[in-house]
Design a protein around this motif. Sequence first.
Motif: not given
Length: 66
Positions: A7-12, A21-24, A27-28
């Motif tokens: 799981d992660g969050e979209i950063t760009r 995506v920056r993973l929880d 890691h990018l």
Amino acid sequence: MGAIAFDGEITRLLPLGGRRVRLDNGHLITVLPSLGAQTGVSLLGDRVTVEIAFNQLKGWRLSRLP
């Protein structure tokens, strides 16, 4: 064997549907669009799940939006 998923969050937003995506775990990674039907459009700040199959040579894929 199945796929490895995180799981992660979209950063760009990147060209051709790619996402950064920056993973929880911090890691990018660069993620390509999922294969097949997309369940929704992912935007900056969206929480997503990414996966890579053991036999997949093209890298991480966006698998679903939670």
